[in-house]
Design an enzyme around this catalytic site. Structure first.
Site, short mmCIF file in Angstrom:
data_model
loop_
_atom_site.label_atom_id
_atom_site.label_comp_id
_atom_site.label_asym_id
_atom_site.label_seq_id
_atom_site.Cartn_x
_atom_site.Cartn_y
_atom_site.Cartn_z
N GLY A 18 0.82 -1.21 0.00
CA GLY A 18 0.00 0.00 0.00
C GLY A 18 0.86 1.26 0.00
N LEU B 183 -3.74 -7.66 -1.87
CA LEU B 183 -3.89 -6.99 -3.17
C LEU B 183 -5.30 -6.44 -3.39
CD1 LEU B 183 -1.82 -9.46 -5.43
CD2 LEU B 183 -1.05 -7.30 -4.44
N SER B 184 -6.07 -6.27 -2.30
CA SER B 184 -7.44 -5.76 -2.47
C SER B 184 -7.43 -4.29 -2.84
CB SER B 184 -8.24 -5.98 -1.18
OG SER B 184 -7.65 -5.27 -0.11
N SER C 1 -4.35 6.92 13.60
CA SER C 1 -4.65 8.14 12.85
C SER C 1 -5.03 9.26 13.80
CB SER C 1 -5.82 7.84 11.91
OG SER C 1 -6.36 9.04 11.39
N TYR D 21 -14.71 3.83 9.88
CA TYR D 21 -13.26 3.78 9.65
C TYR D 21 -12.52 4.35 10.87
CZ TYR D 21 -8.72 5.65 8.54
OH TYR D 21 -7.40 5.99 8.63
N LYS E 81 -9.85 2.63 14.08
CA LYS E 81 -8.55 3.07 14.60
C LYS E 81 -8.61 3.20 16.12
CE LYS E 81 -6.55 2.94 10.70
NZ LYS E 81 -5.62 1.82 10.44
N TYR F 226 -1.01 9.04 12.61
CA TYR F 226 -0.58 9.83 11.46
C TYR F 226 -1.48 11.04 11.28
CZ TYR F 226 0.71 5.02 9.97
OH TYR F 226 1.15 3.73 9.89
N ASN G 99 -9.11 12.06 -1.10
CA ASN G 99 -8.15 12.90 -0.38
C ASN G 99 -7.68 14.06 -1.27
OD1 ASN G 99 -7.30 9.85 0.90
ND2 ASN G 99 -7.80 11.51 2.29
N LEU G 100 -7.28 15.11 -0.60
CA LEU G 100 -7.01 16.37 -1.30
C LEU G 100 -5.87 16.27 -2.33
CD1 LEU G 100 -7.50 19.43 -1.57
CD2 LEU G 100 -5.88 19.77 0.32
N ARG H 266 -17.73 19.79 3.57
CA ARG H 266 -17.93 18.33 3.53
C ARG H 266 -18.32 17.87 4.93
NH1 ARG H 266 -12.93 14.50 1.78
NH2 ARG H 266 -12.07 15.24 3.74
N ASP I 37 -15.98 16.89 8.30
CA ASP I 37 -14.64 17.49 8.31
C ASP I 37 -14.40 18.24 9.61
OD1 ASP I 37 -13.16 16.82 6.09
OD2 ASP I 37 -13.95 18.44 4.84
C1 UD1 Z 1 -9.43 11.99 5.69
C2 UD1 Z 1 -10.38 11.32 6.61
C3 UD1 Z 1 -9.61 10.76 7.78
C4 UD1 Z 1 -8.57 9.77 7.29
C5 UD1 Z 1 -7.69 10.44 6.25
C6 UD1 Z 1 -6.84 9.36 5.60
C7 UD1 Z 1 -12.55 12.44 6.33
C8 UD1 Z 1 -13.54 13.37 6.94
N1 UD1 Z 1 -11.42 12.24 7.03
O1 UD1 Z 1 -8.78 13.05 6.41
O2 UD1 Z 1 -10.48 10.11 8.69
O3 UD1 Z 1 -7.77 9.34 8.36
O4 UD1 Z 1 -8.47 11.06 5.24
O5 UD1 Z 1 -5.99 9.90 4.66
O6 UD1 Z 1 -12.76 11.93 5.25
N2 UD1 Z 1 -10.58 18.71 0.59
C9 UD1 Z 1 -11.14 19.52 -0.36
N3 UD1 Z 1 -11.48 18.97 -1.57
C10 UD1 Z 1 -11.29 17.64 -1.85
C11 UD1 Z 1 -10.72 16.82 -0.87
C12 UD1 Z 1 -10.38 17.37 0.35
O7 UD1 Z 1 -11.33 20.72 -0.14
O8 UD1 Z 1 -11.63 17.22 -2.97
C13 UD1 Z 1 -10.19 19.29 1.89
C14 UD1 Z 1 -10.93 18.67 3.08
O9 UD1 Z 1 -12.08 19.40 3.37
C15 UD1 Z 1 -9.87 18.81 4.18
C16 UD1 Z 1 -8.54 18.71 3.44
O10 UD1 Z 1 -8.83 18.98 2.08
O11 UD1 Z 1 -9.95 20.08 4.75
C17 UD1 Z 1 -7.90 17.36 3.56
O12 UD1 Z 1 -8.84 16.38 3.19
P1 UD1 Z 1 -8.46 14.82 3.06
O13 UD1 Z 1 -7.27 14.68 2.20
O14 UD1 Z 1 -9.69 14.09 2.68
O15 UD1 Z 1 -7.99 14.43 4.52
P2 UD1 Z 1 -8.80 14.52 5.91
O16 UD1 Z 1 -10.18 14.95 5.73
O17 UD1 Z 1 -7.97 15.31 6.84
#
Ligand code: UD1
Length: 337
Positions: A11, A34-35, A126, A151, A155, A179, A201-202, A297, A300
């Site tokens: 991973g 490998l899932s 986490s 999820y 943890k 983390y 994730n962002l 979202r 958050d």
């Molecule tokens: C998310 C999970 C968290 C998990 C972690 C694993 C949620 C609420 N939390 O954390 O439990 O441990 O991933 O990696 O899902 N954002 C945007 N646009 C996007 C994506 C994200 O604006 O398309 C913003 C989010 O609002 C946040 C930041 O970017 O403020 C980070 O988001 P993300 O990468 O999803 O991480 P977490 O929310 O911190």
């Protein structure tokens, strides 16, 4: 050299940790079902380290298989347990699947770890266990909150299970690493994050938008009480995070732990807003990112960044890479994909 088992070693975080373990000379055996990973990651790892490693495709949900595996490998000196499902949204839709994948497997692995001569165990936890913490930066003694998702609950429960197991068995030695937000990729761009489908994730969403796979990034809310209205997170380079696992493991192998069940925050200590992450991307890629502000979202937290004193002082570990370093590595990885 000591034999270390890495579950979920193909991973995102697992593969980078395997590289750092091999760099330190450990003899690594990976198990992965490998899932949510690709067998090609093995080639990426060996292309970087030039060292051979053992791999077994194995489903940790099968108790008998887990028992048989450990019987064959009683010389394992430490286990780093990454194998788990991690999609928050999916966990809300399929809670029982998440409890089976993340909790049953943890129990089966721990049952075997405690039978080993060396019961050293590192757990992927986490910062999600803190929920919205009252105080920033977040230290390890901040209260653990009720989880927002199945999820997150896996943890929290995972840490509780480890605590209970360590209480009755002084031979067990565990470290849970909480983390913050891991991003980036290995500098060689031979391994990195491989999101399946639309990234939640962002950073992967940003880099996919940058290469044109996605049209536009949605920024989830700009009306938070923060410096620019967007959420704050602590983005840590995955290679720094991987190195934290190696020092945590060494702490156990060298009996330097202060109790048989310890917890450390693993972050940079620096909070960055979503807009700052976008600016970082634009700096390192020399590209304008297409994004729009949308509604918040659900679930958050506003802000989460680590107090890293305990990890710095006790583990002697510190994140070295900047947000730009991590972004650049994520961008290189995306481009070669
Ligand atoms: C998310 C999970 C968290 C998990 C972690 C694993 C949620 C609420 N939390 O954390 O439990 O441990 O991933 O990696 O899902 N954002 C945007 N646009 C996007 C994506 C994200 O604006 O398309 C913003 C989010 O609002 C946040 C930041 O970017 O403020 C980070 O988001 P993300 O990468 O999803 O991480 P977490 O929310 O911190």
């Amino acid at each position: 050299m000591d034999k270390i088992l890495v579950t979920g070693g193909l991973g995102f975080i697992g593969s980078h940790t395997v590289v750092e373990l091999q760099n330190k000379g450990y003899n690594v055996i990976i198990i992965d079902d490998l899932s949510n990973s690709s067998i090609n990651v093995l080639d990426g790892i060996t292309a970087i380290t030039g060292k051979k490693l053992e791999f077994e495709k194995l489903d940790l949900k099968n108790k008998q298989t887990v028992e048989a595996f450990f019987l064959k490998h009683q010389d394992i000196k430490g286990v780093i347990h990454f194998a788990a499902s991690k999609a928050v949204g999916e966990s809300v839709e399929k809670p029982l699947l998440y409890y089976e994948n993340n909790i049953n497997t943890l129990v089966y692995v721990l049952q075997e770890v405690q039978k080993l001569k060396n019961s050293n165990f590192i757990f992927s936890s986490s910062c999600t266990v803190y929920g919205q913490a009252e105080k920033m930066p977040i230290s390890e003694d901040a209260p653990v909150k009720q989880a927002e998702s199945p999820y997150g609950n896996t943890k929290k429960i995972g840490e509780d299970i480890i605590t209970d197991a360590c209480k009755v068995n002084p031979k067990m030695k565990a470290i849970s690493l909480r983390y913050f937000n891991p991003i980036g990729a290995h500098k060689t761009a031979k391994i990195g994050e491989l999101p399946i489908g639309v990234p939640q994730n962002l950073v992967p969403f940003i880099t996919q938008t940058g290469v044109g796979m996605r049209e536009q990034l949605s920024v989830f809310g700009d009306d938070y009480q923060t410096k620019d209205g967007t959420c704050i997170r602590d983005y840590i380079h995955v290679v720094d995070l991987a190195k934290a696992h190696v020092v945590a493991l060494q702490r156990l192998l060298q009996n330097k732990n202060k109790s048989n069940n310890e917890v450390f925050n693993i972050g940079t200590g620096k909070g960055s807003s979503v807009l700052e992450v976008i600016q970082s991307f634009e700096r390192v890629s020399n590209k304008k990112l297409n994004y729009k502000i949308t509604s918040r979202r659900e679930g958050d937290v506003v802000s989460a960044y680590a107090d890293t004193h305990k990890a710095n002082n006790e583990l002697g570990w510190k994140a070295e890479s900047s947000l730009d370093d991590a972004m650049l590595s994520a961008w290189k990885w995306q481009q070669q994909l």
